[in-house]
Design an enzyme around this catalytic site. Sequence first.
Site, PDB file in Angstrom:
ATOM      1  N   VAL A 184      48.548  39.349  60.543  1.00  0.00           N
ATOM      2  CA  VAL A 184      48.665  37.927  60.185  1.00  0.00           C
ATOM      3  C   VAL A 184      50.033  37.387  60.578  1.00  0.00           C
ATOM      4  O   VAL A 184      50.152  36.291  61.138  1.00  0.00           O
ATOM      5  CB  VAL A 184      48.410  37.722  58.677  1.00  0.00           C
TER       6      VAL A 184
ATOM      7  N   TRP B 236      50.256  37.221  64.348  1.00  0.00           N
ATOM      8  CA  TRP B 236      49.377  36.161  64.843  1.00  0.00           C
ATOM      9  C   TRP B 236      50.054  34.800  64.730  1.00  0.00           C
ATOM     10  O   TRP B 236      49.940  33.960  65.627  1.00  0.00           O
ATOM     11  CB  TRP B 236      48.066  36.170  64.059  1.00  0.00           C
ATOM     12  N   HIS B 237      50.791  34.588  63.636  1.00  0.00           N
ATOM     13  CA  HIS B 237      51.505  33.320  63.473  1.00  0.00           C
ATOM     14  C   HIS B 237      52.603  33.167  64.518  1.00  0.00           C
ATOM     15  O   HIS B 237      52.709  32.139  65.175  1.00  0.00           O
ATOM     16  CB  HIS B 237      52.111  33.235  62.071  1.00  0.00           C
ATOM     17  N   ASP B 238      53.439  34.203  64.661  1.00  0.00           N
ATOM     18  CA  ASP B 238      54.522  34.163  65.652  1.00  0.00           C
ATOM     19  C   ASP B 238      55.232  35.510  65.634  1.00  0.00           C
ATOM     20  O   ASP B 238      55.156  36.253  64.657  1.00  0.00           O
ATOM     21  CB  ASP B 238      55.526  33.049  65.334  1.00  0.00           C
TER      22      ASP B 238
END
Length: 433
Positions: A314, A317-319
């Site tokens: 997670v 995936w965001h950065d």
Amino acid sequence: MAILWLSLSFIYLIYLHGACVIYILSIATANFLLAKVFARTKYFPYMLWTFNIFFLFCNRIYEGYSFSIFGQQFEFLDNFRGTFRWHICFNFVVLRMISFGYDYHWGQLDSHFDEEKHVTRCSLCKLGKTCYVLRQERGLASDSCSFSLYLCYLVYAPLYLAGPIISFNAFASQLDMPQNTHSFKDVARYGVRWLFSFLLIELMTHLFYYNAFVISGLWRELSPVEIFIVGYGVLNFMWLKFLLLWRYFRFWSLVNDIETVENMPNCINNCYSLESFWKTWHASFNRWLIRYMYIPLGGSRRKFLNVWVVFTFVAMWHDLEWKLLSWAWLTCLFFMPEMLLKSASNAYKVESALGEFLLRELKALSGAVTITCLMIANLAGYVIGPSGINWLVSSFLKREGVPVLGGVFFSLYVGTKLMFHIQDLRSRAHSPK
């Protein structure tokens, strides 16, 4: 309908990304071919994850790729990259490509979903409607998974930028048979509620300056009680900001008779456990993680390991940022005692009124601790960064900070008990008389 929405979505995509649509189409086509060729093999899930994580990282590392790396004759295309960076939006496309891959893969295998059993248990399906779960679990025929339908799912305009996330099966089924769980009045009422939420965030922006304190760094000059107020205000502002984004796009999807999972069905101030918080914050992403990651990894049988894998994904995936990884690992660290306490409370059978009272008090205390940990993890990940944690903790452990910390903890304890009462009232209201 797939061709119509695909055409409209491509016009929108060209406006957003210009010539970079070539990158999206190339990667999406490769993913489609991967699924069509290898979906029947047992190694397909590993291939699917490897392919998508590879491009997820490469897109960020090379910042969407320059056309000049393919030759000087293509350099002119860098002048037509659109109005929005394609590799930022592509994070959601990656989730959709994985969803398509898994749903198509499972469609090639024998389905274990008992539709009749589900219909007898689901309150919506009993009324003759079709719930989201039924749409998701009911597989499509292999010949129905065409390339045009697949592309339409990836770039469907109302949900393209920010979701909410919808599974491939659920989306495809609603193109042929539109949702029937929300009437025209329900959708109109939903839009009016969004307008009121928009007015509220406008009011907050003009009257409360929480974000200005954080961005400017002035929060370091505040007293402990002021730091708590600012931190609490920032988290509430974040919640309302994301609520507006997700509900805006979900509203336009509902106008087109495509239902998605509702993100943030509960207020941020009505969550006293990490599990309930993540089930209701980015609820559609949570369902995606459970369906396509947590369960394939072994589910609850390996939950103490799986939670670290899921939250690390997670964060990345965001950065690709250390502060997001610190947020993910702090959240996992705080998750461990909650899962242990939950397992212990489920195993412990209350046989007296005193035992029930003590168990409820223990849950309220653990709820106050959980809310505190949630605030620290989210402030570290999205506001002050990992470097600010030591300063934040030390400021509350000073002489003037300890009474504030005690008052905050007591307030959260009382708030948790209030949440228990709200939960009891709701369960009584929905229980059969």
